[in-house]
Design a protein around this motif. Structure first.
Motif, short mmCIF file in Angstrom:
data_model
loop_
_atom_site.label_atom_id
_atom_site.label_comp_id
_atom_site.label_asym_id
_atom_site.label_seq_id
_atom_site.Cartn_x
_atom_site.Cartn_y
_atom_site.Cartn_z
N GLU A 1 79.29 35.38 -53.06
CA GLU A 1 79.12 35.12 -52.02
C GLU A 1 78.58 35.88 -50.26
O GLU A 1 79.20 35.46 -49.48
CB GLU A 1 80.53 34.44 -51.50
CG GLU A 1 81.01 33.02 -52.55
CD GLU A 1 83.02 33.00 -52.08
OE1 GLU A 1 83.48 33.58 -50.82
OE2 GLU A 1 83.65 31.90 -52.95
N LEU A 2 78.04 36.25 -50.94
CA LEU A 2 77.77 37.67 -50.05
C LEU A 2 77.05 37.16 -49.12
O LEU A 2 77.58 37.67 -47.63
CB LEU A 2 76.48 38.82 -50.58
CG LEU A 2 75.96 39.70 -49.43
CD1 LEU A 2 76.99 40.68 -49.44
CD2 LEU A 2 74.83 40.13 -50.19
N TYR A 3 76.11 35.99 -48.83
CA TYR A 3 75.31 35.32 -47.64
C TYR A 3 76.34 35.21 -46.56
O TYR A 3 76.20 35.45 -45.36
CB TYR A 3 74.45 34.16 -47.75
CG TYR A 3 73.40 34.05 -46.16
CD1 TYR A 3 72.79 34.29 -46.37
CD2 TYR A 3 74.23 32.29 -45.90
CE1 TYR A 3 72.64 33.84 -45.18
CE2 TYR A 3 73.75 31.96 -44.89
CZ TYR A 3 72.49 32.77 -44.52
OH TYR A 3 72.10 32.40 -43.27
N ASP A 4 77.37 33.79 -47.80
CA ASP A 4 78.80 33.54 -45.70
C ASP A 4 78.94 34.68 -45.27
O ASP A 4 79.82 34.40 -44.21
CB ASP A 4 79.54 32.64 -47.08
CG ASP A 4 79.20 31.17 -47.01
OD1 ASP A 4 78.26 31.32 -46.78
OD2 ASP A 4 79.39 30.97 -48.67
N PHE A 5 79.49 35.91 -46.49
CA PHE A 5 80.80 36.74 -45.97
C PHE A 5 79.92 37.45 -44.91
O PHE A 5 80.56 37.91 -43.73
CB PHE A 5 80.77 37.76 -46.91
CG PHE A 5 80.90 39.12 -46.63
CD1 PHE A 5 82.43 39.83 -45.85
CD2 PHE A 5 80.71 40.22 -46.18
CE1 PHE A 5 83.20 40.44 -45.39
CE2 PHE A 5 81.21 41.81 -45.58
CZ PHE A 5 82.64 41.40 -45.88
N ILE A 6 78.22 38.02 -45.34
CA ILE A 6 77.47 38.57 -43.71
C ILE A 6 77.27 37.39 -43.14
O ILE A 6 77.67 37.97 -41.07
CB ILE A 6 76.23 38.40 -44.06
CG1 ILE A 6 76.14 39.76 -45.08
CG2 ILE A 6 75.59 39.75 -43.25
CD1 ILE A 6 74.79 40.18 -46.02
N GLU A 7 77.51 36.13 -42.89
CA GLU A 7 77.13 35.35 -41.49
C GLU A 7 78.87 35.47 -40.95
O GLU A 7 78.58 34.89 -39.67
CB GLU A 7 77.28 34.16 -41.74
CG GLU A 7 77.00 32.73 -40.82
CD GLU A 7 76.81 31.57 -41.97
OE1 GLU A 7 77.76 30.68 -41.81
OE2 GLU A 7 76.06 31.35 -41.78
N ASN A 8 79.64 35.19 -41.80
CA ASN A 8 80.85 35.23 -40.98
C ASN A 8 81.51 36.13 -40.45
O ASN A 8 82.50 36.49 -39.28
CB ASN A 8 81.99 34.76 -41.90
CG ASN A 8 82.31 33.74 -43.11
OD1 ASN A 8 81.43 32.56 -42.18
ND2 ASN A 8 82.94 33.87 -43.61
N THR A 9 81.50 37.68 -40.44
CA THR A 9 81.22 39.07 -40.13
C THR A 9 80.32 38.40 -39.02
O THR A 9 81.14 39.31 -38.03
CB THR A 9 80.54 40.11 -40.96
OG1 THR A 9 81.30 39.89 -41.99
CG2 THR A 9 81.22 41.28 -40.56
N VAL A 10 79.44 38.44 -38.86
CA VAL A 10 78.42 38.46 -37.83
C VAL A 10 79.26 37.35 -36.30
O VAL A 10 79.62 38.10 -35.65
CB VAL A 10 77.42 37.73 -37.83
CG1 VAL A 10 76.35 37.71 -36.24
CG2 VAL A 10 76.46 39.10 -38.34
N ILE A 11 79.57 36.02 -36.95
CA ILE A 11 79.94 35.22 -35.68
C ILE A 11 81.24 36.05 -35.62
O ILE A 11 82.07 36.24 -34.29
CB ILE A 11 80.38 34.03 -36.52
CG1 ILE A 11 79.30 33.29 -37.24
CG2 ILE A 11 81.85 33.11 -36.16
CD1 ILE A 11 78.58 32.94 -35.32
N LYS A 12 82.33 36.48 -36.13
CA LYS A 12 84.20 37.04 -36.43
C LYS A 12 83.96 38.15 -35.18
O LYS A 12 84.25 37.94 -34.19
CB LYS A 12 84.58 37.45 -37.27
CG LYS A 12 85.56 38.44 -37.08
CD LYS A 12 85.97 38.44 -38.37
CE LYS A 12 88.42 39.38 -38.42
NZ LYS A 12 87.72 40.82 -37.69
#
Length: 366
Positions: free
Chosen positions: A311-322
């Protein structure tokens, strides 16, 4: 591994020397290396771990830090120790002759090729090929080197016959290959092919615990060559050695001891007997472009890629948003503007990442 007794004839310390070091008086290479400083001992332990494998090794360090000595030690501790160790200085190879030197040629392959000749890869078969200053290898040769590493075979100039080889590659450089890759001067695929195990050699000024053992070794070595009686270092001389920055590293220290033995009086070296360079130490901190945000982001992503995550892509996207949401103090309009997306898209992603559930909890976790 050799050993020697230091100035006070106490317990011997680990020492590596180049073969026939006495003939290298005009060389810029380090001719001896000790492991007394805690950082050096850590490096020695790491070498013992990686040496038995056949993994390619990339050694990085300033000129004069002992890269060839380390390469020879890796070879000596490997399963290939009975095979040849061939050292090649890539910086000394002309682009016209480099292919012939590395891969060999057949008779008549070019003007002056009066007979067949094996290249360094064939000469190192069954052993280790040390490619020093790999960063100076022309791009055209980098392509061919990569093919040899991939196919495990060489084709001599003027021939169509592939010759299988069994060689371990140890490469060394005094430049930051990552920068050379970014600038297009070094192939990225070749960099990763060589960068299996990495050895970073600290400059002498960053491992001060090695300075006096090395000074004592060179003192004994040159005293023997010059046929001198016992010569000692005064307290002021020792202090000066420890305080100097050593931009030329081990080779500069060797030259300093040699000169001091020639000019000292009454078998005692004083601080004023040293002829030390006034060159400024080049900073070892990363250049400005390496600390730019895009480079820092690239380094962080590379570390994430090294750890498999479905789930690397979701993790990176969520980190950017957060992080953007926190940076804008949880203001959705400002966060959307900062990221260059609409508020509706931002809100959808905040909901997906469960970032709208409890802002107080989020703030406490920061």
């Amino acid at each position: 591994m050799l050993s020697y007794s230091n100035c006070s004839d106490s317990e011997p310390l680990p020492l590596i020397t180049l073969p026939n070091a006495q003939t290298l008086t005009t060389s810029i290479r380090a001719t001896a290396l000790v492991f007394e400083d805690p950082k050096s001992l850590e490096l020695l332990a790491y070498i013992r771990n990686i040496a038995p494998s056949d993994a390619n090794v990339l050694i990085m360090g300033e000129t004069g830090t002992g890269k060839e000595l380390i390469a020879r030690h890796v070879h000596a501790l490997s399963k290939r120790q009975q095979g040849p160790f061939i050292a090649v200085n890539c910086g000394a190879l002309t682009e016209q002759l480099a292919e012939s030197e590395l891969f060999g040629h057949e008779k008549g392959a070019f003007t002056g090729a009066l007979s067949s000749k094996i290249g360094w890869f064939e000469a190192a078969n069954g052993g280790t090929l040390f490619l020093d200053e790999i960063g100076d290898l022309p791009l055209s040769l980098q392509v061919k080197l990569l093919r040899v590493l991939q196919e495990r075979e060489v084709v001599r100039l003027g021939s169509r016959k592939a010759i299988p080889i069994n060689v371990r590659i140890i490469a060394a450089t005094n430049v930051r290959l990552e920068e050379a890759v970014a600038a297009g001067r070094f192939r990225e695929d070749l960099f990763y092919r060589l960068h299996v195990a990495k050895l970073s050699l600290l400059p002498l000024r960053e491992r001060k615990g090695d300075i006096m053992p090395l000074a004592c070794y060179f003192l004994q070595e040159y005293r023997r060559r010059l046929k001198l009686t016992t010569v000692n270092l005064s307290s002021s001389a020792k202090q000066k050695l420890l305080q100097h920055a050593w931009p030329g590293n081990i080779r500069e220290l060797e030259n300093a001891i040699h000169y001091a033995l020639l000019v000292c009086h009454h078998n005692l070296i004083q601080a004023e007997d040293f002829q030390l360079t006034t060159l400024q130490v080049v900073s070892t901190t990363p250049p400005i472009n390496q600390t730019q945000p895009e480079n820092l982001l690239s380094q962080a992503l590379t570390q994430l890629y090294d750890t498999p995550n479905p789930e690397l892509y979701d993790f990176i996207e969520n980190t950017v948003i957060k992080t953007a949401y926190e940076y804008c103090h949880y203001n959705q309009v400002q966060t959307a503007q900062l990221l260059g997306i609409s508020r509706n898209i931002l809100r959808a992603r905040l909901i997906k990442a469960n970032l709208l559930q409890n802002r107080k909890l989020i703030a406490q976790q920061i």
